[in-house]
Design a protein around this motif. Structure first.
Motif, PDB file in Angstrom:
ATOM      1  N   ARG A  92     -11.335  -5.318   5.397  1.00 41.25           N
ATOM      2  CA  ARG A  92      -9.910  -5.419   5.686  1.00 41.25           C
ATOM      3  C   ARG A  92      -9.549  -4.493   6.848  1.00 41.25           C
ATOM      4  N   LEU A  93      -9.009  -5.088   7.880  1.00 41.50           N
ATOM      5  CA  LEU A  93      -8.498  -4.337   9.015  1.00 41.50           C
ATOM      6  C   LEU A  93      -6.980  -4.390   8.932  1.00 41.50           C
ATOM      7  N   VAL A  94      -6.360  -3.224   8.880  1.00 44.21           N
ATOM      8  CA  VAL A  94      -4.930  -3.149   8.614  1.00 44.21           C
ATOM      9  C   VAL A  94      -4.201  -2.456   9.757  1.00 44.21           C
ATOM     10  N   THR A  95      -3.129  -3.069  10.211  1.00 39.82           N
ATOM     11  CA  THR A  95      -2.218  -2.456  11.159  1.00 39.82           C
ATOM     12  C   THR A  95      -0.802  -2.814  10.748  1.00 39.82           C
ATOM     13  N   HIS A  96       0.186  -2.363  11.513  1.00 42.04           N
ATOM     14  CA  HIS A  96       1.567  -2.581  11.077  1.00 42.04           C
ATOM     15  C   HIS A  96       2.047  -3.992  11.401  1.00 42.04           C
ATOM     16  N   SER A  97       3.027  -4.435  10.652  1.00 41.89           N
ATOM     17  CA  SER A  97       3.673  -5.716  10.891  1.00 41.89           C
ATOM     18  C   SER A  97       4.808  -5.542  11.885  1.00 41.89           C
ATOM     19  N   GLY A  98       5.524  -6.640  12.163  1.00 35.99           N
ATOM     20  CA  GLY A  98       6.640  -6.582  13.104  1.00 35.99           C
ATOM     21  C   GLY A  98       6.164  -6.693  14.536  1.00 35.99           C
ATOM     22  N   LYS A  99       7.009  -6.230  15.456  1.00 34.29           N
ATOM     23  CA  LYS A  99       6.679  -6.302  16.875  1.00 34.29           C
ATOM     24  C   LYS A  99       5.392  -5.539  17.156  1.00 34.29           C
ATOM     25  N   ILE A 139      -1.777  -0.914   2.856  1.00 34.83           N
ATOM     26  CA  ILE A 139      -2.369   0.004   3.836  1.00 34.83           C
ATOM     27  C   ILE A 139      -3.498   0.796   3.193  1.00 34.83           C
ATOM     28  N   GLU A 140      -3.270   1.269   2.008  1.00 35.85           N
ATOM     29  CA  GLU A 140      -4.281   2.042   1.286  1.00 35.85           C
ATOM     30  C   GLU A 140      -5.534   1.230   1.022  1.00 35.85           C
ATOM     31  N   SER A 141      -5.377  -0.083   0.878  1.00 35.24           N
ATOM     32  CA  SER A 141      -6.522  -0.942   0.537  1.00 35.24           C
ATOM     33  C   SER A 141      -7.398  -1.246   1.744  1.00 35.24           C
ATOM     34  N   GLY A 142      -6.969  -0.857   2.938  1.00 32.38           N
ATOM     35  CA  GLY A 142      -7.700  -1.226   4.141  1.00 32.38           C
ATOM     36  C   GLY A 142      -9.019  -0.495   4.299  1.00 32.38           C
ATOM     37  N   ASP A 143     -10.003  -1.186   4.820  1.00 31.98           N
ATOM     38  CA  ASP A 143     -11.274  -0.544   5.171  1.00 31.98           C
ATOM     39  C   ASP A 143     -11.151   0.214   6.492  1.00 31.98           C
ATOM     40  N   VAL A 178      -7.884   1.247   9.070  1.00 30.29           N
ATOM     41  CA  VAL A 178      -6.429   1.221   9.233  1.00 30.29           C
ATOM     42  C   VAL A 178      -6.100   1.862  10.576  1.00 30.29           C
ATOM     43  N   PHE A 179      -5.281   1.164  11.386  1.00 26.96           N
ATOM     44  CA  PHE A 179      -4.973   1.689  12.718  1.00 26.96           C
ATOM     45  C   PHE A 179      -3.514   1.443  13.073  1.00 26.96           C
ATOM     46  N   ASP A 180      -2.934   2.448  13.700  1.00 27.90           N
ATOM     47  CA  ASP A 180      -1.545   2.425  14.175  1.00 27.90           C
ATOM     48  C   ASP A 180      -0.524   2.344  13.041  1.00 27.90           C
ATOM     49  N   VAL A 181      -0.933   2.718  11.861  1.00 28.51           N
ATOM     50  CA  VAL A 181      -0.035   2.756  10.709  1.00 28.51           C
ATOM     51  C   VAL A 181      -0.684   3.653   9.659  1.00 28.51           C
ATOM     52  N   GLY A 182       0.130   4.172   8.734  1.00 27.08           N
ATOM     53  CA  GLY A 182      -0.427   4.960   7.631  1.00 27.08           C
ATOM     54  C   GLY A 182      -0.284   6.452   7.763  1.00 27.08           C
ATOM     55  N   SER A 183       0.054   6.949   8.958  1.00 24.38           N
ATOM     56  CA  SER A 183       0.304   8.382   9.168  1.00 24.38           C
ATOM     57  C   SER A 183      -0.895   9.268   8.862  1.00 24.38           C
ATOM     58  N   VAL A 184      -2.104   8.739   9.082  1.00 22.56           N
ATOM     59  CA  VAL A 184      -3.320   9.513   8.836  1.00 22.56           C
ATOM     60  C   VAL A 184      -4.295   9.277   9.983  1.00 22.56           C
ATOM     61  N   TYR A 185      -4.857  10.393  10.474  1.00 19.97           N
ATOM     62  CA  TYR A 185      -5.980  10.284  11.396  1.00 19.97           C
ATOM     63  C   TYR A 185      -7.183  10.950  10.750  1.00 19.97           C
ATOM     64  N   ASP A 186      -8.173  10.160  10.398  1.00 19.19           N
ATOM     65  CA  ASP A 186      -9.384  10.645   9.750  1.00 19.19           C
ATOM     66  C   ASP A 186     -10.500   9.646  10.059  1.00 19.19           C
ATOM     67  N   PRO A 187     -11.253   9.860  11.133  1.00 20.92           N
ATOM     68  CA  PRO A 187     -12.286   8.897  11.508  1.00 20.92           C
ATOM     69  C   PRO A 187     -13.307   8.645  10.405  1.00 20.92           C
ATOM     70  N   GLN A 188     -13.624   9.678   9.625  1.00 21.66           N
ATOM     71  CA  GLN A 188     -14.589   9.493   8.547  1.00 21.66           C
ATOM     72  C   GLN A 188     -14.081   8.506   7.509  1.00 21.66           C
ATOM     73  N   ALA A 189     -12.771   8.516   7.301  1.00 24.81           N
ATOM     74  CA  ALA A 189     -12.155   7.589   6.349  1.00 24.81           C
ATOM     75  C   ALA A 189     -11.679   6.310   7.021  1.00 24.81           C
ATOM     76  N   GLN A 190     -11.954   6.166   8.321  1.00 26.84           N
ATOM     77  CA  GLN A 190     -11.572   4.977   9.080  1.00 26.84           C
ATOM     78  C   GLN A 190     -10.054   4.808   9.150  1.00 26.84           C
ATOM     79  N   ALA A 245      -5.176   2.836  20.301  1.00 27.69           N
ATOM     80  CA  ALA A 245      -6.257   2.351  21.154  1.00 27.69           C
ATOM     81  C   ALA A 245      -7.202   3.485  21.531  1.00 27.69           C
ATOM     82  N   GLY A 246      -6.636   4.624  21.937  1.00 28.74           N
ATOM     83  CA  GLY A 246      -7.468   5.751  22.329  1.00 28.74           C
ATOM     84  C   GLY A 246      -8.280   6.298  21.175  1.00 28.74           C
ATOM     85  N   LEU A 247      -7.677   6.362  19.993  1.00 28.46           N
ATOM     86  CA  LEU A 247      -8.393   6.877  18.821  1.00 28.46           C
ATOM     87  C   LEU A 247      -9.544   5.951  18.435  1.00 28.46           C
ATOM     88  N   LEU A 248      -9.292   4.664  18.433  1.00 31.20           N
ATOM     89  CA  LEU A 248     -10.354   3.715  18.100  1.00 31.20           C
ATOM     90  C   LEU A 248     -11.446   3.728  19.160  1.00 31.20           C
TER      91      LEU A 248
END
Length: 327
Positions: free
Chosen positions: A8-15, A51-55, A57-69, A90-93
């Motif tokens: 599961r790849l998760v990002t935010h909805s909307g625009k 969001i929590e269920s994502g393998d 998660v990018f640009d949403v979730g308020s967490v930066y943790d590369p080990q946890a993806q 984009a830069g983080l990924l």
């Protein structure tokens, strides 16, 4: 029903914006994924439980943790580049997946260029996405361009009164179209840099095997000036075949972007063609010399070499940075 076995790849909805669209394109390339529903799930949501269920998660979730993806940049204390530029998704990924995405776009023979290409793109393309998404640039005001990548990707968002703009899957199809566009742009950038790096390697090999340190002889046409400048080669002329069967003799400018030459063609040769040129330069198959003295040609490799060697014989007695020329 969402298949549980697919990543599961998760990002935010909307625009959507350039950073998560580009980031998703990078993930697909790096992970060898094709389309949602086939080998992965793309969730565009703001629901915490999804969001929590994502393998990943990018640009949403308020967490930066590369080990946890987890690759968000909106939270307090989000990471920055060394120069203080805030990262976007984009830069983080890109820090984790960029080289793998580049490698996926390269043929096997060019895999050795992947890391260098990824770094060049990081400092140029990806950093620019970071700047625009955050509205921050360490080098000056952030200027938007209606034909820039961020603007063009933004144009994929459905208009407010379209059917795509409403409902549970609002904008999802447009997001995928934008991601395909971003992937195409990335592929073009990678190919351009691969081509330049391959040319640079071939130019250096040809130069080392050449007959004279001031002369570069190529057996096929390719960009060569960037390698000459980068390695500070004392080249005055480059000889290479043209598509019409002639062999071109190009002059070397004194600096990148200059219309001058380190050593222009002799003034007596300027603007002459065919027999008139051959009579003056002493090379039977000479074809032409441009009136601005920055390029010439002969019918054969040997003829082009002969013209170049005649000019090199005069080099010590002549200026090597005169006669500005315009194409």
């Amino acid at each position: 029903m969402i298949p549980a076995q697919l990543p599961r790849l998760v990002t935010h909805s909307g625009k959507f914006h350039c950073d998560e669209v580009f980031g998703y394109a990078v993930l697909r390339l790096a992970l060898g994924l094709s389309r949602p529903g086939e080998d992965h799930v793309l969730l565009r949501t703001r629901k915490p439980e999804l969001i929590e269920s994502g393998d990943i998660v990018f640009d949403v979730g308020s967490v930066y943790d590369p080990q946890a993806q987890r690759f968000d940049h909106h939270q307090i204390g989000a990471p920055q580049r060394e120069d203080g530029t805030p990262y976007s998704a984009a830069g983080l990924l890109w820090q984790v997946y960029g080289a793998r995405a580049v490698a996926a776009l390269l043929p096997d023979a060019a895999q050795g260029f992947a890391a260098a290409i990824a770094e060049e793109l990081n400092e140029g393309l990806v950093k620019r996405i970071d700047e625009i998404d955050n509205g921050v640039s360490m080098s000056g005001p952030v200027l938007r361009d209606s034909l820039g990548l961020a603007a063009l990707i933004g144009d994929y968002n459905p208009s407010w009164d379209s059917d795509e703009a409403n409902g549970a899957t609002a904008g999802d199809a447009a997001f995928l179209r934008a991601a395909d566009f971003a992937a195409g742009v990335l592929a073009l950038k990678v190919e351009g840099k691969r081509s330049r790096m391959e040319a640079d390697a071939r130019v250096l090999a040809a130069y080392q095997a050449g007959p004279e340190p001031r002369l570069l002889v190529l057996e096929t046409g390719m960009p060569w000036k960037s390698a000459a400048f980068a390695h500070e080669l004392p080249i005055l002329f480059c000889i290479s075949p043209a598509s019409n069967g002639n062999w071109m003799i190009d002059t070397m400018p004194p600096e990148p972007g200059s219309f001058a030459q380190r050593l222009p063609f002799p003034e007596a040769w300027a603007g002459l063609q065919g027999e008139a040129l051959a009579a003056v330069c002493g090379v039977e198959d000479a074809v032409f010399v441009h009136v601005r003295r920055f390029v010439g040609a002969a019918k054969s490799r040997e003829g082009a070499l002969a013209m170049a060697m005649k000019m090199l014989a005069q080099a010590p007695a002549r200026s090597v940075a005169e006669s500005p020329a315009e194409a």
